[in-house]
Motif scaffolding. Structure first.
Motif, PDB file in Angstrom:
ATOM      1  N   PRO A 155       1.171  -1.258  -0.056  1.00 19.95           N
ATOM      2  CA  PRO A 155       0.162   0.102  -0.001  1.00 19.95           C
ATOM      3  C   PRO A 155       0.688   1.228  -0.277  1.00 19.95           C
ATOM      4  O   PRO A 155       1.913   1.714   0.835  1.00 19.95           O
ATOM      5  CB  PRO A 155      -0.882  -0.079   1.128  1.00 19.95           C
ATOM      6  N   GLY A 156       0.453   2.077  -0.625  1.00 19.19           N
ATOM      7  CA  GLY A 156       0.822   3.812  -0.512  1.00 19.19           C
ATOM      8  C   GLY A 156       2.498   3.467  -1.837  1.00 19.19           C
ATOM      9  O   GLY A 156       2.747   4.928  -1.320  1.00 19.19           O
ATOM     10  N   THR A 157       2.789   2.412  -2.655  1.00 24.43           N
ATOM     11  CA  THR A 157       4.472   2.052  -3.018  1.00 24.43           C
ATOM     12  C   THR A 157       3.436   1.489  -4.563  1.00 24.43           C
ATOM     13  O   THR A 157       2.390   0.924  -5.291  1.00 24.43           O
ATOM     14  CB  THR A 157       5.280   1.397  -2.504  1.00 24.43           C
ATOM     15  N   ASN A 158       4.704   1.537  -5.437  1.00 24.04           N
ATOM     16  CA  ASN A 158       4.717   0.204  -6.125  1.00 24.04           C
ATOM     17  C   ASN A 158       5.521  -0.815  -6.595  1.00 24.04           C
ATOM     18  O   ASN A 158       5.612  -1.018  -7.506  1.00 24.04           O
ATOM     19  CB  ASN A 158       5.108   1.014  -7.637  1.00 24.04           C
ATOM     20  N   ARG A 159       6.228  -1.058  -5.218  1.00 23.28           N
ATOM     21  CA  ARG A 159       6.841  -1.954  -4.636  1.00 23.28           C
ATOM     22  C   ARG A 159       5.237  -3.577  -4.542  1.00 23.28           C
ATOM     23  O   ARG A 159       4.325  -3.291  -4.197  1.00 23.28           O
ATOM     24  CB  ARG A 159       7.114  -2.096  -3.846  1.00 23.28           C
ATOM     25  N   THR A 160       5.816  -4.645  -5.357  1.00 24.01           N
ATOM     26  CA  THR A 160       4.768  -5.782  -5.429  1.00 24.01           C
ATOM     27  C   THR A 160       5.578  -6.067  -3.968  1.00 24.01           C
ATOM     28  O   THR A 160       5.929  -6.384  -3.049  1.00 24.01           O
ATOM     29  CB  THR A 160       5.361  -7.384  -6.452  1.00 24.01           C
ATOM     30  N   ARG A 161       4.454  -6.826  -3.148  1.00 27.32           N
ATOM     31  CA  ARG A 161       4.697  -7.608  -1.681  1.00 27.32           C
ATOM     32  C   ARG A 161       5.652  -8.527  -2.454  1.00 27.32           C
ATOM     33  O   ARG A 161       5.742  -9.642  -3.717  1.00 27.32           O
ATOM     34  CB  ARG A 161       2.470  -8.418  -1.662  1.00 27.32           C
ATOM     35  N   ARG A 162       5.911  -9.037  -1.437  1.00 30.44           N
ATOM     36  CA  ARG A 162       6.886 -10.085  -1.454  1.00 30.44           C
ATOM     37  C   ARG A 162       5.961 -11.714  -1.354  1.00 30.44           C
ATOM     38  O   ARG A 162       4.898 -11.357  -0.476  1.00 30.44           O
ATOM     39  CB  ARG A 162       7.570 -10.083  -0.007  1.00 30.44           C
ATOM     40  N   ARG A 163       6.182 -13.211  -1.702  1.00 26.71           N
ATOM     41  CA  ARG A 163       5.487 -13.599  -2.081  1.00 26.71           C
ATOM     42  C   ARG A 163       5.747 -14.515  -0.460  1.00 26.71           C
ATOM     43  O   ARG A 163       6.841 -14.437   0.413  1.00 26.71           O
ATOM     44  CB  ARG A 163       5.692 -14.612  -2.329  1.00 26.71           C
ATOM     45  N   PRO A 164       4.594 -15.299  -0.097  1.00 25.76           N
ATOM     46  CA  PRO A 164       4.819 -15.760   1.365  1.00 25.76           C
ATOM     47  C   PRO A 164       5.363 -17.079   1.316  1.00 25.76           C
ATOM     48  O   PRO A 164       5.748 -17.817   0.367  1.00 25.76           O
ATOM     49  CB  PRO A 164       2.847 -16.065   1.490  1.00 25.76           C
ATOM     50  N   PRO A 165       5.964 -17.165   1.953  1.00 22.14           N
ATOM     51  CA  PRO A 165       6.993 -18.322   2.105  1.00 22.14           C
ATOM     52  C   PRO A 165       6.464 -19.857   1.724  1.00 22.14           C
ATOM     53  O   PRO A 165       4.812 -20.552   2.437  1.00 22.14           O
ATOM     54  CB  PRO A 165       7.856 -18.540   4.152  1.00 22.14           C
ATOM     55  N   SER A 166       6.988 -21.258   1.603  1.00 19.45           N
ATOM     56  CA  SER A 166       6.724 -21.625   1.346  1.00 19.45           C
ATOM     57  C   SER A 166       6.100 -22.643   2.432  1.00 19.45           C
ATOM     58  O   SER A 166       6.310 -22.788   2.704  1.00 19.45           O
ATOM     59  CB  SER A 166       7.102 -22.519  -0.290  1.00 19.45           C
ATOM     60  N   ARG A 167       4.721 -23.294   1.751  1.00 20.18           N
ATOM     61  CA  ARG A 167       4.315 -24.437   3.609  1.00 20.18           C
ATOM     62  C   ARG A 167       6.024 -25.107   4.309  1.00 20.18           C
ATOM     63  O   ARG A 167       6.002 -25.252   5.293  1.00 20.18           O
ATOM     64  CB  ARG A 167       3.852 -25.558   3.270  1.00 20.18           C
ATOM     65  N   LYS A 168       7.217 -25.523   3.456  1.00 20.33           N
ATOM     66  CA  LYS A 168       8.359 -26.057   3.952  1.00 20.33           C
ATOM     67  C   LYS A 168       8.805 -24.682   4.774  1.00 20.33           C
ATOM     68  O   LYS A 168       9.714 -25.184   6.050  1.00 20.33           O
ATOM     69  CB  LYS A 168       9.371 -26.081   2.413  1.00 20.33           C
ATOM     70  N   ASN A 169       9.267 -23.681   4.473  1.00 17.55           N
ATOM     71  CA  ASN A 169       9.976 -22.585   4.768  1.00 17.55           C
ATOM     72  C   ASN A 169       8.817 -22.017   5.563  1.00 17.55           C
ATOM     73  O   ASN A 169       9.523 -21.032   6.972  1.00 17.55           O
ATOM     74  CB  ASN A 169      10.116 -21.637   4.308  1.00 17.55           C
ATOM     75  N   ARG A 170       7.834 -22.607   6.225  1.00 21.54           N
ATOM     76  CA  ARG A 170       7.193 -22.104   7.123  1.00 21.54           C
ATOM     77  C   ARG A 170       7.032 -21.621   8.664  1.00 21.54           C
ATOM     78  O   ARG A 170       6.218 -20.942   9.101  1.00 21.54           O
ATOM     79  CB  ARG A 170       5.750 -22.056   7.359  1.00 21.54           C
ATOM     80  N   ARG A 171       7.992 -22.465   9.634  1.00 21.96           N
ATOM     81  CA  ARG A 171       8.636 -23.089  10.520  1.00 21.96           C
ATOM     82  C   ARG A 171       9.333 -20.868  11.442  1.00 21.96           C
ATOM     83  O   ARG A 171       8.709 -21.132  12.261  1.00 21.96           O
ATOM     84  CB  ARG A 171       9.722 -23.700  10.581  1.00 21.96           C
ATOM     85  N   GLY A 172       9.567 -20.358  10.255  1.00 18.81           N
ATOM     86  CA  GLY A 172      10.158 -18.945  10.494  1.00 18.81           C
ATOM     87  C   GLY A 172      11.607 -19.208  10.676  1.00 18.81           C
ATOM     88  O   GLY A 172      12.247 -19.827  10.484  1.00 18.81           O
ATOM     89  N   ARG A 173      12.408 -17.640  11.525  1.00 20.08           N
ATOM     90  CA  ARG A 173      13.789 -18.284  11.810  1.00 20.08           C
ATOM     91  C   ARG A 173      13.504 -17.865  12.918  1.00 20.08           C
ATOM     92  O   ARG A 173      13.110 -17.166  13.890  1.00 20.08           O
ATOM     93  CB  ARG A 173      14.162 -16.643  10.277  1.00 20.08           C
ATOM     94  N   LYS A 174      14.781 -18.109  13.783  1.00 21.40           N
ATOM     95  CA  LYS A 174      15.457 -17.931  14.798  1.00 21.40           C
ATOM     96  C   LYS A 174      15.933 -16.511  14.581  1.00 21.40           C
ATOM     97  O   LYS A 174      16.747 -16.045  14.311  1.00 21.40           O
ATOM     98  CB  LYS A 174      16.319 -19.122  14.953  1.00 21.40           C
ATOM     99  N   ASN A 175      15.308 -15.470  15.677  1.00 21.04           N
ATOM    100  CA  ASN A 175      16.459 -14.608  16.532  1.00 21.04           C
ATOM    101  C   ASN A 175      16.991 -14.542  16.758  1.00 21.04           C
ATOM    102  O   ASN A 175      17.600 -15.570  16.967  1.00 21.04           O
ATOM    103  CB  ASN A 175      15.369 -13.467  16.654  1.00 21.04           C
ATOM    104  N   ARG A 176      17.862 -13.627  17.253  1.00 26.66           N
ATOM    105  CA  ARG A 176      19.081 -12.740  18.146  1.00 26.66           C
ATOM    106  C   ARG A 176      19.377 -14.175  19.457  1.00 26.66           C
ATOM    107  O   ARG A 176      20.307 -14.202  20.426  1.00 26.66           O
ATOM    108  CB  ARG A 176      19.438 -12.046  18.724  1.00 26.66           C
ATOM    109  N   LYS A 177      17.281 -14.123  20.054  1.00 28.61           N
ATOM    110  CA  LYS A 177      17.925 -14.990  21.570  1.00 28.61           C
ATOM    111  C   LYS A 177      17.260 -15.522  21.342  1.00 28.61           C
ATOM    112  O   LYS A 177      17.262 -16.827  22.181  1.00 28.61           O
ATOM    113  CB  LYS A 177      16.463 -14.218  22.323  1.00 28.61           C
ATOM    114  N   GLY A 178      17.582 -16.614  19.419  1.00 30.90           N
ATOM    115  CA  GLY A 178      16.634 -18.509  20.111  1.00 30.90           C
ATOM    116  C   GLY A 178      15.911 -18.476  19.457  1.00 30.90           C
ATOM    117  O   GLY A 178      15.613 -19.537  19.441  1.00 30.90           O
ATOM    118  N   ARG A 179      14.664 -17.125  19.560  1.00 32.20           N
ATOM    119  CA  ARG A 179      13.468 -17.366  19.343  1.00 32.20           C
ATOM    120  C   ARG A 179      12.922 -17.778  17.774  1.00 32.20           C
ATOM    121  O   ARG A 179      13.656 -17.414  16.959  1.00 32.20           O
ATOM    122  CB  ARG A 179      12.168 -16.550  20.144  1.00 32.20           C
ATOM    123  N   ILE A 180      11.979 -18.246  17.649  1.00 30.53           N
ATOM    124  CA  ILE A 180      11.657 -18.547  16.400  1.00 30.53           C
ATOM    125  C   ILE A 180      10.588 -17.774  15.771  1.00 30.53           C
ATOM    126  O   ILE A 180       9.758 -16.680  17.210  1.00 30.53           O
ATOM    127  CB  ILE A 180      10.540 -19.939  15.888  1.00 30.53           C
TER     128      ILE A 180
END
Length: 185
Positions: free
Chosen positions: A143-168
């Motif tokens: 919204p408010g830009t001409n940039r396209t949204r990023r695609r949602p992660p595939s089902r395989k990568n839905r676990r997320g990423r660990k942050n600095r504190k080790g949390r997903i």
């Protein structure tokens, strides 16, 4: 020259480049014919004239049109039908009804709508398709830009990423900007 049928009949008509080029070529041919005839040529100011420049009689124009239609193997059509054909094609091309009304010189948009109701469902369907395409395209943009949204992660990568504190973390956005369910801890 005769006066227009009504005051509204005298109007400016927009023409495409191809038609303007054809009319200019026709005018040039008329001028050459006029030069050949010399003083016998009468410049009447009409677009379609006899060889001497006098206005072409309506029945002669109609007869010439019929001959051209037959010569080119077209289905039988009256000269006046070209007016309806132009309006139908304009509506099918997405030209607004009000513009077609002005083009034809109709005093009321109701007259134009009533005359061309057979075309309007096709135009309405086309408008619906164009609107849907616009909404779908707009949904791809941030919204408010001409940039396209990023695609949602595939089902395989839905676990997320660990942050600095080790949390997903399921989102790379700052937690205060995340929308949705609060993360479980």
């Amino acid at each position: 020259m005769s006066l227009p049928k009504t005051a509204h009949s005298a109007r400016v008509i927009a023409l495409d480049r191809t038609t303007v080029a054809a009319l200019r070529a026709h005018r040039d041919r008329q001028r050459r014919e006029g030069l050949r005839l010399g003083e016998r040529y009468r410049d009447s100011g009409y677009v379609f004239t006899g060889l001497n420049g006098d206005p072409m009689a309506p029945d002669r124009l109609t007869r010439t049109f019929r001959e051209l239609v037959a010569e080119h193997g077209l289905p039988p059509v009256r000269l006046h039908d070209l007016r309806h054909g132009a309006a139908t094609l304009a509506l099918a091309a997405g030209v607004e009804l009000k513009v077609v009304q002005e083009m034809l010189g109709h005093s009321s948009i109701v007259l134009t709508a009533d005359t061309y109701t057979s075309v309007l469902p096709e135009v309405a369907h086309s408008a619906a398709e164009k609107t849907a395409a616009h909404v779908l395209e707009a949904g791809r943009l941030v919204p408010g830009t001409n940039r396209t949204r990023r695609r949602p992660p595939s089902r395989k990568n839905r676990r997320g990423r660990k942050n600095r504190k080790g949390r997903i973390s399921r989102s790379r956005a700052h937690p205060s900007r995340q929308v949705g369910r609060p993360q479980r801890r």
